[in-house]
Design a protein around this motif. Structure first.
Motif, PDB file in Angstrom:
ATOM      1  N   TRP A  25      30.030 -13.174   5.680  1.00  0.00           N
ATOM      2  CA  TRP A  25      30.658 -13.774   6.853  1.00  0.00           C
ATOM      3  C   TRP A  25      29.639 -14.452   7.759  1.00  0.00           C
ATOM      4  CZ3 TRP A  25      35.415 -15.044   7.146  1.00  0.00           C
ATOM      5  CH2 TRP A  25      36.399 -14.314   6.462  1.00  0.00           C
ATOM      6  N   THR A  26      28.408 -13.965   7.760  1.00  0.00           N
ATOM      7  CA  THR A  26      27.372 -14.595   8.586  1.00  0.00           C
ATOM      8  C   THR A  26      27.099 -16.022   8.138  1.00  0.00           C
ATOM      9  OG1 THR A  26      26.323 -12.459   9.069  1.00  0.00           O
ATOM     10  CG2 THR A  26      24.981 -14.446   9.337  1.00  0.00           C
ATOM     11  N   PHE A  27      26.880 -16.193   6.835  1.00  0.00           N
ATOM     12  CA  PHE A  27      26.575 -17.529   6.345  1.00  0.00           C
ATOM     13  C   PHE A  27      27.809 -18.420   6.320  1.00  0.00           C
ATOM     14  CE2 PHE A  27      22.749 -15.406   5.060  1.00  0.00           C
ATOM     15  CZ  PHE A  27      21.786 -16.387   5.123  1.00  0.00           C
ATOM     16  N   SER A  33      28.528 -13.441  14.369  1.00  0.00           N
ATOM     17  CA  SER A  33      28.453 -14.702  15.100  1.00  0.00           C
ATOM     18  C   SER A  33      27.096 -14.886  15.772  1.00  0.00           C
ATOM     19  CB  SER A  33      29.576 -14.775  16.141  1.00  0.00           C
ATOM     20  OG  SER A  33      29.479 -13.687  17.046  1.00  0.00           O
ATOM     21  N   PHE A  34      26.471 -13.802  16.220  1.00  0.00           N
ATOM     22  CA  PHE A  34      25.171 -13.894  16.861  1.00  0.00           C
ATOM     23  C   PHE A  34      24.121 -14.418  15.882  1.00  0.00           C
ATOM     24  CE2 PHE A  34      21.030 -12.033  17.877  1.00  0.00           C
ATOM     25  CZ  PHE A  34      20.859 -12.480  19.177  1.00  0.00           C
ATOM     26  N   VAL A  35      24.049 -13.815  14.693  1.00  0.00           N
ATOM     27  CA  VAL A  35      23.060 -14.234  13.703  1.00  0.00           C
ATOM     28  C   VAL A  35      23.354 -15.655  13.219  1.00  0.00           C
ATOM     29  CG1 VAL A  35      22.081 -13.729  11.434  1.00  0.00           C
ATOM     30  CG2 VAL A  35      22.634 -11.855  13.001  1.00  0.00           C
ATOM     31  N   ALA A  36      24.645 -15.987  13.005  1.00  0.00           N
ATOM     32  CA  ALA A  36      24.995 -17.320  12.496  1.00  0.00           C
ATOM     33  C   ALA A  36      24.618 -18.412  13.495  1.00  0.00           C
ATOM     34  CB  ALA A  36      26.489 -17.376  12.188  1.00  0.00           C
ATOM     35  N   VAL A  37      24.938 -18.219  14.769  1.00  0.00           N
ATOM     36  CA  VAL A  37      24.611 -19.228  15.773  1.00  0.00           C
ATOM     37  C   VAL A  37      23.105 -19.336  15.967  1.00  0.00           C
ATOM     38  CG1 VAL A  37      24.879 -19.856  18.199  1.00  0.00           C
ATOM     39  CG2 VAL A  37      26.834 -19.015  16.926  1.00  0.00           C
ATOM     40  N   ARG A  38      22.393 -18.197  15.873  1.00  0.00           N
ATOM     41  CA  ARG A  38      20.933 -18.240  15.977  1.00  0.00           C
ATOM     42  C   ARG A  38      20.325 -19.055  14.834  1.00  0.00           C
ATOM     43  NH1 ARG A  38      18.327 -17.384  20.700  1.00  0.00           N
ATOM     44  NH2 ARG A  38      19.414 -15.765  21.867  1.00  0.00           N
ATOM     45  N   HIS A  39      20.877 -18.957  13.657  1.00  0.00           N
ATOM     46  CA  HIS A  39      20.403 -19.769  12.541  1.00  0.00           C
ATOM     47  C   HIS A  39      20.639 -21.255  12.797  1.00  0.00           C
ATOM     48  CE1 HIS A  39      20.414 -16.432   9.223  1.00  0.00           C
ATOM     49  NE2 HIS A  39      19.444 -16.293  10.111  1.00  0.00           N
ATOM     50  N   VAL A  40      21.815 -21.579  13.368  1.00  0.00           N
ATOM     51  CA  VAL A  40      22.121 -22.984  13.644  1.00  0.00           C
ATOM     52  C   VAL A  40      21.202 -23.540  14.724  1.00  0.00           C
ATOM     53  CG1 VAL A  40      23.902 -24.576  14.474  1.00  0.00           C
ATOM     54  CG2 VAL A  40      24.516 -22.734  12.912  1.00  0.00           C
ATOM     55  N   ARG A  41      20.894 -22.751  15.749  1.00  0.00           N
ATOM     56  CA  ARG A  41      20.100 -23.228  16.872  1.00  0.00           C
ATOM     57  C   ARG A  41      18.600 -23.128  16.632  1.00  0.00           C
ATOM     58  NH1 ARG A  41      23.009 -20.767  22.219  1.00  0.00           N
ATOM     59  NH2 ARG A  41      21.786 -22.407  23.197  1.00  0.00           N
ATOM     60  N   ALA A  42      18.188 -22.555  15.506  1.00  0.00           N
ATOM     61  CA  ALA A  42      16.761 -22.367  15.256  1.00  0.00           C
ATOM     62  C   ALA A  42      16.084 -23.721  15.121  1.00  0.00           C
ATOM     63  CB  ALA A  42      16.549 -21.529  14.000  1.00  0.00           C
ATOM     64  N   ALA A  43      15.012 -23.906  15.887  1.00  0.00           N
ATOM     65  CA  ALA A  43      14.268 -25.165  15.843  1.00  0.00           C
ATOM     66  C   ALA A  43      12.986 -25.055  15.041  1.00  0.00           C
ATOM     67  CB  ALA A  43      13.931 -25.623  17.265  1.00  0.00           C
ATOM     68  N   GLN A  44      12.639 -23.845  14.555  1.00  0.00           N
ATOM     69  CA  GLN A  44      11.398 -23.662  13.824  1.00  0.00           C
ATOM     70  C   GLN A  44      11.546 -23.909  12.331  1.00  0.00           C
ATOM     71  OE1 GLN A  44      12.661 -21.368  15.927  1.00  0.00           O
ATOM     72  NE2 GLN A  44      11.264 -21.604  17.689  1.00  0.00           N
ATOM     73  N   SER A  45      12.780 -24.158  11.875  1.00  0.00           N
ATOM     74  CA  SER A  45      12.987 -24.320  10.438  1.00  0.00           C
ATOM     75  C   SER A  45      12.516 -25.673   9.933  1.00  0.00           C
ATOM     76  CB  SER A  45      14.477 -24.145  10.102  1.00  0.00           C
ATOM     77  OG  SER A  45      14.905 -22.854  10.477  1.00  0.00           O
TER      78      SER A  45
END
Length: 649
Positions: free
Chosen positions: A561-563, A202-214
């Motif tokens: 599960w992360t993705f 859940s940590f990695v998945a939410v970090r991907h969603v909140r990433a603003a540099q993409s």
């Protein structure tokens, strides 16, 4: 004595005013009396507008010509938008050139200031949070003010419609939805912080969603959330309105028809109905029952002719079975039997109400009668033309141009034997009242008289055509119908309930609702394609990070599960926001009671029924569709080998 027609009636004024209407009229009167020196006041908005443009142009002087042209185009766009809005919504007092130009300049200036302030606040995360909190506070205050204003608006029936009242009601409902949306945006970071603490996946998945540099991926993720949210909102709104239409139709059918009907297939009705009526009333589950003598006839007035469904009712018991007494809009039911009062209506008697709420009074009679100066003596000596009363539906009365106190002629299907052979049977009646049921089929065809008059006109003698009964629970009418059938115990009669009589109609409504749900779910499916694209691009962009995680010991299952969690979070955000926004808007529209123009629509208000079961099905369907959409990208990420991820690094 023949009463005056509508155009000779005396209007008693417009629609009933609400508490805010005098203030609105006062403001309009003040605006119309502005003196000439107020031209200087009207010039102030233009001074502010031009000054703001000058400051902006000086600030942009070092920028490129392209930016300058785009900015001027934006200013012209804001000015054009405010100009069109003012021209469409402003009162007549603001249509003068000076006032109109000043209002456009002031609104354009305010919009430019608001745009500049918003751009300034969006530059840093801290300012964005402050802007969001300010927006939440302003939306809550605006919502409270609008709902307070809605509480001051008058409640009236379908004959009362004011456009600006409806604008305020819709604005109150929209403000409630906007407040819920902004509060959700304010609480979203807290919810994501809580999800991040759930573990590695859940940590990695939410970090991907909140990433603003993409960059591009962030835009696609936002579009996916917006797409799922809009599809969920549209599905919730359509389902609520369709369910409301179904419930409104059911309520009108139950209010104008019996829950259980005992009738005969033979022409001419049936006798010995009093004993049958007593047995029906004694049946468990039956609240009330009434006899009815019904038949078809042709109604004729001075200007038009229409077919009617004539129903003779018992005044003492008809109000306990159907809502006829509550649906009376003009006139009185007592006039059905009080023919003397009906023939000599007082001048202040209301004979018609227009869709705009304007009432027309009986007024002076069109024919002067001899009088002695004493009303009691005149009534005893000069007998008016007394005819039995009849209650017409609103559309039927409008078609016949017959209003309360007017005379109409009924022509029956059966005839009387005369010197020239069989002559059509005719009877003259006087309109005693006009009812509004809300269903065009009833208002355009039904007419009610006393049961004795109907039996005489339809040549039924002492027979009736059916017995109508009302039950305690209309939804559980089946067992009661069976008990009534056992209590009647007559082979010449048949017993039917309202579900059996309207089976095809409600089956079509259910099928239409199901088809709409399926077709609008396709919109959620289309929005889920954005989630697939987002995750596939994320896999391509994060291939190096995936390879490093696998090299450090992350399993294929954890990557899967992360993705999947990332896609589920995106879908869940869109689903929750869409369903919550839809629930807020539909609940707001339901409780403010948005009324529709009776000249266009035959329902007095927008019917909405908010069902928790329906909204739950929408949320579950959207969540399942978006979850299934994450499977393929997540499998692609889990199958990525570490060597392939870092081969070109």
């Amino acid at each position: 004595m023949t009463p005056a027609p509508l155009f000779l009636g005396e209007p008693s004024g417009g629609a009933p005013p609400g508490p805010l209407d005098p203030y609105w009229l006062l403001v309009m009167a003040e605006l119309r009396e502005w003196p000439v020196p107020t031209a200087a006041v009207l010039a102030v908005p233009w001074i502010l507008f031009v000054g703001w443009l000058g400051l902006e142009l000086c600030w942009l002087r070092a920028r490129s010509l392209r930016r300058l042209v785009l900015y001027k185009a934006e200013v012209l766009g804001w000015a054009g938008l405010t100009g069109l809005g003012m021209w469409a919504l402003a009162p007549v007092a603001l249509k003068s050139l000076g006032a109109y130009a000043a209002a456009v300049a002031l609104l354009t200036f305010a919009l430019l200031v608001l745009r500049s302030a918003t751009v300034f606040m969006l530059r840093t995360p801290r300012r964005r949070r402050i802007l969001l909190r300010v927006a939440v506070a302003l939306s809550v205050v605006a919502c409270g003010v609008l709902w307070w204003v809605v509480g001051l608006l008058p409640e009236a029936r379908a004959s009362y419609f004011v456009s600006w009242h409806q604008v305020v009601r819709v604005a109150a409902a929209l403000s409630l939805g906007l407040s819920v949306l902004l509060v959700g945006l304010l609480l979203l970071p807290l919810a994501l912080d809580r999800i991040e603490k759930g573990g590695f996946v859940s940590f990695v998945a939410v970090r991907h969603v909140r990433a603003a540099q993409s960059g591009y991926l962030t835009v696609i993720s936002v579009l996916a959330i917006i797409g799922v949210g809009l599809a969920s909102f549209a599905l919730c709104g359509v389902i609520a309105i369709m369910t409301g239409f179904g419930e409104d139709l059911k309520g009108k059918i139950l209010g104008n028809n019996a829950h259980v009907r005992i009738e005969t297939n033979d022409v001419g009705g049936f006798d010995l109905w009093r004993d049958t009526l007593d047995r029906v009333r004694a049946t468990t589950g039956v609240v009330a029952a009434t006899p009815v003598a019904a038949g078809e006839a042709m109604a004729s007035s001075r200007t038009n002719t229409a077919g009617v469904m004539l129903r003779g009712v018992e005044l003492e018991s008809i109000g306990t079975v159907i809502d006829l007494l509550e649906n009376i809009e003009v006139g009185r039911v007592e006039y059905l039997t009080d023919t003397k009062r009906l023939a000599d209506l007082p001048p202040e008697e209301v004979i018609w109400v227009t869709p705009g709420g304007q009432r027309y009074l009986r007024g002076r009679p069109s024919r002067i009668r001899p009088t002695s100066g004493d009303r009691a003596v005149d009534q005893a000596v000069v007998l008016p033309d007394e005819y039995p009363g009849i209650v017409l539906g609103r559309e039927l009365a409008k078609s016949l141009h017959a209003y309360v106190g007017d005379e109409i002629t009924l022509v029956g299907a059966l005839g009387d034997l005369g010197p020239m052979g069989v002559m059509p049977r005719t009877r003259r009646f006087r309109v005693a009242a006009v009812f509004y049921s809300g269903m065009y089929e009833y208002d355009a065809a039904y007419a009610y008289v006393t049961i004795e008059q109907a039996q005489d006109f339809l040549d039924l003698e002492a027979r009736v055509t059916d017995i109508d009964a009302r039950v305690e629970d209309a939804e559980s009418v089946g067992p009661v119908r069976d008990r009534v059938e056992l209590a009647v115990a007559r082979p010449d009669l048949r017993v039917r309930d309202w579900k059996e009589m309207n089976r095809q109609l409600f089956s079509a409504l259910k099928l239409e609702k199901l088809a709409t749900f399926v077709f609008l779910s396709i919109a959620i499916l289309v929005a889920s394609f954005c989630i697939i694209c987002t995750l596939l691009l994320m896999v391509t962009e994060k291939s190096k990070e995936i390879a490093i995680l696998k090299s450090l010991g992350a399993s294929d299952r954890s990557i899967l599960w992360t993705f999947m969690t990332e896609g589920v979070v995106i879908g869940a955000i869109g689903t929750i926001f869409g369903v919550a926004f839809g629930a807020a808007i539909t609940l707001g529209l339901k409780y403010v009671g948005v009324r529709l123009d009776p000249e266009v629509y035959y329902i007095d208000r927008l019917p909405i029924n908010v069902s928790a079961i329906d909204f739950t099905w929408v949320a579950v369907s959207a969540f399942l569709i978006t979850t299934i959409a994450t499977i393929y990208p997540a499998l692609a990420a889990s199958r990525l080998r570490p060597v392939d991820g870092i081969r070109y690094e």
